[in-house]
Design a protein around this motif. Structure first.
Motif, short mmCIF file in Angstrom:
data_model
loop_
_atom_site.label_atom_id
_atom_site.label_comp_id
_atom_site.label_asym_id
_atom_site.label_seq_id
_atom_site.Cartn_x
_atom_site.Cartn_y
_atom_site.Cartn_z
N ILE A 24 0.85 -1.20 0.00
CA ILE A 24 0.00 0.00 0.00
C ILE A 24 0.88 1.24 0.00
O ILE A 24 0.70 2.15 -0.82
CB ILE A 24 -0.95 0.02 1.22
CG1 ILE A 24 -2.01 -1.07 1.09
CG2 ILE A 24 -1.61 1.40 1.37
CD1 ILE A 24 -2.85 -1.27 2.35
N GLN A 25 1.84 1.28 0.90
CA GLN A 25 2.69 2.46 1.03
C GLN A 25 3.55 2.69 -0.21
O GLN A 25 3.71 3.83 -0.66
CB GLN A 25 3.55 2.34 2.28
CG GLN A 25 2.71 2.37 3.55
CD GLN A 25 3.49 2.03 4.80
OE1 GLN A 25 4.68 2.27 4.88
NE2 GLN A 25 2.82 1.47 5.77
N MET A 26 4.08 1.61 -0.78
CA MET A 26 4.90 1.75 -1.99
C MET A 26 4.06 2.22 -3.16
O MET A 26 4.48 3.10 -3.92
CB MET A 26 5.58 0.42 -2.33
CG MET A 26 6.70 0.07 -1.37
SD MET A 26 7.51 -1.49 -1.83
CE MET A 26 8.26 -1.03 -3.38
N ALA A 27 2.88 1.65 -3.33
CA ALA A 27 2.02 2.05 -4.44
C ALA A 27 1.63 3.52 -4.32
O ALA A 27 1.65 4.26 -5.30
CB ALA A 27 0.78 1.15 -4.50
N LYS A 28 1.28 3.94 -3.10
CA LYS A 28 0.94 5.36 -2.89
C LYS A 28 2.12 6.26 -3.25
O LYS A 28 1.93 7.33 -3.82
CB LYS A 28 0.54 5.60 -1.43
CG LYS A 28 -0.83 5.09 -1.06
CD LYS A 28 -1.95 5.70 -1.87
CE LYS A 28 -2.13 7.17 -1.57
NZ LYS A 28 -3.22 7.77 -2.35
N ALA A 29 3.33 5.83 -2.92
CA ALA A 29 4.52 6.62 -3.23
C ALA A 29 4.69 6.83 -4.73
O ALA A 29 5.28 7.82 -5.16
CB ALA A 29 5.77 5.96 -2.64
N PHE A 30 4.14 5.91 -5.54
CA PHE A 30 4.23 6.01 -6.99
C PHE A 30 2.94 6.52 -7.62
O PHE A 30 2.69 6.34 -8.81
CB PHE A 30 4.62 4.66 -7.59
CG PHE A 30 6.05 4.28 -7.32
CD1 PHE A 30 7.08 4.81 -8.09
CD2 PHE A 30 6.36 3.42 -6.28
CE1 PHE A 30 8.41 4.47 -7.84
CE2 PHE A 30 7.68 3.08 -6.02
CZ PHE A 30 8.71 3.61 -6.80
N ASP A 31 2.10 7.18 -6.79
CA ASP A 31 0.84 7.77 -7.26
C ASP A 31 -0.10 6.75 -7.91
O ASP A 31 -0.78 7.04 -8.89
CB ASP A 31 1.09 8.93 -8.24
CG ASP A 31 1.73 10.12 -7.55
OD1 ASP A 31 1.42 10.34 -6.36
OD2 ASP A 31 2.52 10.83 -8.19
N ILE A 32 -0.14 5.55 -7.32
CA ILE A 32 -1.07 4.51 -7.73
C ILE A 32 -2.28 4.61 -6.79
O ILE A 32 -2.11 4.78 -5.59
CB ILE A 32 -0.44 3.11 -7.61
CG1 ILE A 32 0.88 3.02 -8.40
CG2 ILE A 32 -1.42 2.01 -8.00
CD1 ILE A 32 0.78 3.18 -9.87
N THR A 33 -3.49 4.52 -7.33
CA THR A 33 -4.68 4.49 -6.49
C THR A 33 -4.80 3.10 -5.89
O THR A 33 -4.84 2.11 -6.62
CB THR A 33 -5.95 4.82 -7.31
OG1 THR A 33 -5.79 6.13 -7.87
CG2 THR A 33 -7.19 4.79 -6.42
N VAL A 34 -4.84 3.05 -4.56
CA VAL A 34 -4.83 1.76 -3.86
C VAL A 34 -6.19 1.48 -3.22
O VAL A 34 -6.72 2.29 -2.48
CB VAL A 34 -3.76 1.75 -2.75
CG1 VAL A 34 -3.76 0.41 -2.02
CG2 VAL A 34 -2.38 2.04 -3.32
N TYR A 35 -6.71 0.30 -3.54
CA TYR A 35 -7.86 -0.26 -2.84
C TYR A 35 -7.34 -1.48 -2.11
O TYR A 35 -6.48 -2.20 -2.64
CB TYR A 35 -8.96 -0.66 -3.84
CG TYR A 35 -9.42 0.49 -4.69
CD1 TYR A 35 -10.27 1.47 -4.18
CD2 TYR A 35 -8.99 0.62 -6.01
CE1 TYR A 35 -10.68 2.53 -4.96
CE2 TYR A 35 -9.40 1.68 -6.79
CZ TYR A 35 -10.25 2.64 -6.26
OH TYR A 35 -10.66 3.70 -7.04
N ALA A 36 -7.83 -1.70 -0.91
CA ALA A 36 -7.34 -2.84 -0.13
C ALA A 36 -8.51 -3.61 0.44
O ALA A 36 -9.59 -3.07 0.66
CB ALA A 36 -6.45 -2.34 1.01
#
Length: 79
Positions: A24-36
């Motif tokens: 989650i944190q890595m994806a957010k760092a790359f401006d990816i929209t994260v659903y969990a």
């Protein structure tokens, strides 16, 4: 293989596991929209705290249906 780019979206199952929370944190760092997804309201809240856009309790919600609602039917780029 599948490559995510800025603006893409991802669904991470088990968002509160060590790997899930890091993803989650890595994806957010790359401006990816994260659903969990997670198995309790407490874990869903933790996913949001980690940076997920939305968290889905898979015990009370159909995550496929919910993702379709959240993305306007587009789905995510990667699960």
């Amino acid at each position: 293989g599948e490559h995510l780019q800025r603006g893409d979206s991802i669904l991470i199952h088990g968002g509160t596991s060590g790997i899930g929370s890091t993803a989650i944190q890595m994806a957010k760092a790359f401006d990816i929209t994260v659903y969990a997804s997670a198995g309790s309201q407490e874990k869903c809240k933790a996913c949001l705290d980690f940076g997920a856009e939305k968290a889905i309790n898979y015990k009370t919600e159909d995550f496929v249906e919910r993702i379709n609602e959240l993305t306007g039917g587009k789905g995510v780029n990667l699960v």
